[in-house]
Design a protein around this motif. Structure first.
Motif, short mmCIF file in Angstrom:
data_model
loop_
_atom_site.label_atom_id
_atom_site.label_comp_id
_atom_site.label_asym_id
_atom_site.label_seq_id
_atom_site.Cartn_x
_atom_site.Cartn_y
_atom_site.Cartn_z
N MET A 83 0.75 -0.99 -0.19
CA MET A 83 0.06 -0.14 0.20
C MET A 83 0.94 0.71 -0.09
N GLU A 84 2.15 1.04 0.67
CA GLU A 84 2.72 2.06 0.89
C GLU A 84 4.21 3.02 -0.61
N LEU A 85 3.67 1.46 -1.34
CA LEU A 85 4.39 1.58 -2.38
C LEU A 85 3.58 2.23 -3.17
N HIS A 86 1.93 2.29 -3.51
CA HIS A 86 1.67 2.90 -4.28
C HIS A 86 0.68 4.41 -3.66
N ASN A 87 1.32 4.76 -2.66
CA ASN A 87 0.62 6.13 -2.36
C ASN A 87 -0.09 5.47 -1.27
N GLU A 88 -0.76 4.77 -1.07
CA GLU A 88 -2.29 4.49 -0.28
C GLU A 88 -2.05 5.90 0.51
N ASN A 89 -3.14 6.14 1.15
CA ASN A 89 -3.45 6.99 2.02
C ASN A 89 -2.81 7.17 3.95
N PRO A 90 -1.57 7.65 4.14
CA PRO A 90 -1.06 7.43 5.37
C PRO A 90 -1.29 6.23 6.21
N PHE A 91 -2.71 7.50 6.47
CA PHE A 91 -3.46 7.06 8.01
C PHE A 91 -4.07 5.50 7.56
N LYS A 92 -4.36 4.95 6.39
CA LYS A 92 -4.75 3.74 5.79
C LYS A 92 -3.77 2.80 6.27
N VAL A 93 -2.67 3.10 5.48
CA VAL A 93 -1.01 2.68 5.70
C VAL A 93 -1.40 1.86 7.15
N ARG A 94 -0.82 2.55 8.39
CA ARG A 94 -0.83 3.03 9.37
C ARG A 94 -1.38 1.92 10.08
N SER A 95 -2.66 2.37 9.60
CA SER A 95 -3.85 1.22 10.84
C SER A 95 -3.71 -0.17 10.40
N THR A 102 2.15 -3.77 -9.81
CA THR A 102 3.62 -4.30 -9.58
C THR A 102 4.76 -4.85 -10.41
N PRO A 103 5.34 -4.16 -11.20
CA PRO A 103 6.54 -4.99 -12.03
C PRO A 103 7.14 -6.42 -11.12
N PRO A 104 7.15 -7.37 -11.08
CA PRO A 104 7.13 -8.36 -10.79
C PRO A 104 8.91 -8.72 -9.74
N GLY A 124 17.13 -4.02 4.38
CA GLY A 124 17.43 -3.14 4.30
C GLY A 124 17.23 -2.29 2.84
N ILE A 125 15.71 -2.22 2.35
CA ILE A 125 15.32 -1.20 1.55
C ILE A 125 12.78 -1.42 1.43
N GLY A 126 13.43 -0.49 2.19
CA GLY A 126 11.64 -1.08 2.70
C GLY A 126 10.93 -0.10 1.27
N PRO A 127 10.17 0.59 1.37
CA PRO A 127 8.67 0.26 0.62
C PRO A 127 9.06 1.95 -0.20
N LYS A 128 9.52 2.98 1.07
CA LYS A 128 9.82 4.62 0.15
C LYS A 128 11.35 4.33 -0.04
N TRP A 134 12.21 2.95 -8.29
CA TRP A 134 10.83 2.34 -8.50
C TRP A 134 11.04 3.95 -9.83
N LYS A 135 10.67 4.56 -9.42
CA LYS A 135 9.44 5.93 -10.01
C LYS A 135 10.28 6.95 -10.15
N ASP A 136 11.27 7.16 -9.56
CA ASP A 136 12.34 8.29 -9.84
C ASP A 136 13.64 8.10 -10.45
N LEU A 137 14.17 7.25 -10.39
CA LEU A 137 15.69 6.00 -10.49
C LEU A 137 14.84 5.25 -12.29
N GLY A 138 13.80 4.55 -12.12
CA GLY A 138 13.34 3.90 -13.49
C GLY A 138 13.72 3.07 -13.40
N ILE A 139 14.31 2.44 -12.21
CA ILE A 139 14.67 0.61 -12.32
C ILE A 139 13.92 -0.31 -10.98
N ASP A 140 13.62 -1.11 -12.29
CA ASP A 140 12.47 -2.53 -11.86
C ASP A 140 12.77 -3.55 -11.53
#
Length: 546
Positions: free
Chosen positions: A1-13, A69-71, A81-85, A91-97
């Motif tokens: 959910m965080e990866l797809h920019n869902e509502n932060p409150f929803k993610v936290r819940s 989400t790409p495989p 050591g790599i979280g969703p943020k 993925w989005k800024d560097l174009g690496i998938d």
């Protein structure tokens, strides 16, 4: 959910609910939906999702997110050591998938300037990816080289003998190793087994005259034993692949091979000595029979380092530091800078103004470092339609141009081949860089018709790169002889992004030897005077084609 920019409150819940469920004194699946709703921190919405998971073994909302989400991104989320943020930036800024592209980006220092990253984070990610890659039991030659050499010396010391040899894939300098093989003159015994246990190889087992084990990282290691009188024969059998050894042994049928060296055994066949790198059962025996074996290139034959990056784009060291290292430490005659072109925004590519500024710096450095020479090069992106990344006027300002594909890799073989051929036919293209874009053990190269590409290089007098980065080693060695047969020069290029990266030319030389390359067919085995002539001839060609 965080990866797809869902509502932060929803993610936290959801995250809080996961924590709550994990801490419950009972398994949640034993409860009804009504009882789940009463659990502190869940609520009706999340309780419904948990119940859905219990009943159907899936969550519809999750399945929808996964489908978006790409495989490779999902695989990336398994790396420690790599979280969703961070993955979102990758993925989005560097174009690496894909994980393979991420690993290569670490090697090119692309993560250092990205939001939320730095050198320490980049190195940690790189180490974690290497661990993940290693777990499948296949390893890059360069990654196990030190381990192999250290184990060889440790085994000699432990067994108190010098008669231990590395054979198999490692001796043939294969780019990928799945078994590290040793040959020992002596007998396998319980005493020997105990000594191997002292090396930390506790899972070793003796099977006949072989001792097999596996390292903690998953590398298969095998020790074979032989009598001293059979050493030459066993070195041949244990080094070459099946096709090579079977063909050779059929020629040797009935011959007395006792107490014969490898060289003497080849003499018995009437063939010249075949270097270990060539023993792949392709055409080396036919070449030997017709006395056409090449005199293989050596690392010491290289006179210069081409295709390198500096702080002008995505390198770690300055242009002067890179060039001075090649001059003073490697004792080379010339250096070719090839920072990224303007389309490579992810790598701080050079626009036209920065190109001109870099050229002014090169002019000053050439006066300072003379007679050492820095050539003005560029790694020009091959765009989607096969065109290069600058106008002809700007391309004409370079001494040489390396044309490479870095983006839009998902093409059919026909389209990818057409794209490369158009770039090859551009009169300003000097070298075709890493032709397939592959990343060994990480990403397959894009499909191309190698013969058509090589033929196009022959027709346009374009050199093909052997990218010496151990992750690439591209052009693949299996195509070197075809290129040589067409009169195409190859260039062993380090694609270095830091001074130590120039040392990768050693691995490029190993793979060039596997491909049957001699110094006569290698661009950067030329002297400074010779390579100046090559670059000047191309400039004349460009002027004639205007």
């Amino acid at each position: 959910m965080e990866l797809h920019n869902e509502n932060p409150f929803k993610v936290r819940s959801v995250a809080n609910a996961a924590f709550k469920v994990d801490k419950l004194p009972y398994p949640i699946y034993t409860k009804s939906l009504a009882e789940m709703e009463q659990v502190d921190g869940l609520g009706k919405s999340i309780a419904a999702k948990i119940n859905e998971l219990v009943q159907t073994n899936s969550i519809q909302e999750l399945a929808e997110l996964v489908n978006q989400t790409p495989p490779g991104i999902i695989e990336m989320m398994q790396i420690k050591g790599i979280g969703p943020k961070k993955i979102l930036v990758i993925w989005k800024d560097l174009g690496i998938d894909t994980v393979g592209e991420l690993y290569y980006a670490c090697n090119e220092n692309r993560l250092i300037e990205a939001k939320g990253f730095g050198l320490k984070t980049q190195e940690e990610i790189k180490k974690n990816i290497e661990f993940s890659i290693a777990s499948n039991g296949r390893f890059l030659y360069a990654k196990i080289e030190k381990f192999a050499d250290d184990l060889l010396e440790l085994t000699k010391k432990t067994l108190n003998t010098e008669l231990i040899y590395i054979t198999g894939q490692f001796r043939r300098k294969c780019e990928i190793i799945d078994s590290l093989d040793f040959l020992i003159v002596g007998q396998a015994s319980e005493e020997v087994m105990q000594k191997f246990i002292s090396l930390g190889l506790e899972n070793a087992e003796i099977i006949g005259q072989e001792l097999k084990c596996k390292t903690e990282s998953g590398l298969n290691v095998q020790f074979s034993f032989c009598n001293a009188e059979d050493l030459g024969k066993e070195l041949i059998i244990k080094t070459g692949n099946t096709e090579h050894t079977e063909a050779l042994l059929s020629i040797l049928a009935g011959s007395d091979l006792k107490n014969k060296t490898e060289e003497q055994i080849y003499e018995i066949t009437g063939l010249p000595f075949i270097e270990p790198e060539l023993r792949e059962g392709i055409n080396e025996i036919e070449l030997a029979k017709s006395n056409k074996l090449p005199e293989l290139i050596q690392y010491s034959d290289l006179k210069g380092s081409l295709h390198n990056h500096s702080t002008w784009s995505d390198g770690i060291h300055t242009l002067e530091e890179m060039a001075s290292y090649c001059k003073n430490e490697l004792k080379l005659e010339y250096f070719g800078i090839c920072d990224h072109s303007k389309s490579a925004f992810y790598a701080n590519g050079l626009n036209e103004l920065r190109v001109a500024a870099q050229h002014r710096e090169i002019d000053k450095l050439n006066k300072k470092l003379a007679p050492f020479r820095i050539f003005k090069g560029i790694e020009s992106d091959i765009l989607y339609d096969g065109s290069l990344d600058y106008s002809n006027e700007v391309l004409a300002s370079f001494d040489f141009v390396v044309a490479s594909v870095h983006s839009i890799l998902n093409m059919t073989e026909e389209k990818a081949t057409e794209r490369l051929i158009k770039a090859i036919e551009n009169p300003y293209t000097t070298i075709l860089g890493h032709p397939t874009g592959r990343l060994l053990l990480s990403r397959s190269g894009y499909p191309i018709d190698h013969k058509k590409v090589i033929d196009a290089c022959a027709a346009s007098n374009v050199i093909i790169e052997i990218n010496a980065n151990p992750l690439r080693l591209d052009l693949d060695w299996r195509w070197h002889q075809y290129a040589i047969s067409k009169g195409v020069l190859l260039s062993i290029n380090p694609d270095a992004h830091r001074i130590e990266g120039n040392l990768d030319m050693k691995y490029g030389t190993f793979i060039a030897r596997k491909g049957g390359l001699s110094k006569l067919n290698c661009l950067n085995a030329m002297t400074l005077e010779q390579i100046v002539s090559v670059f000047e001839q191309q400039k004349i060609k460009c002027q004639l084609e205007k």
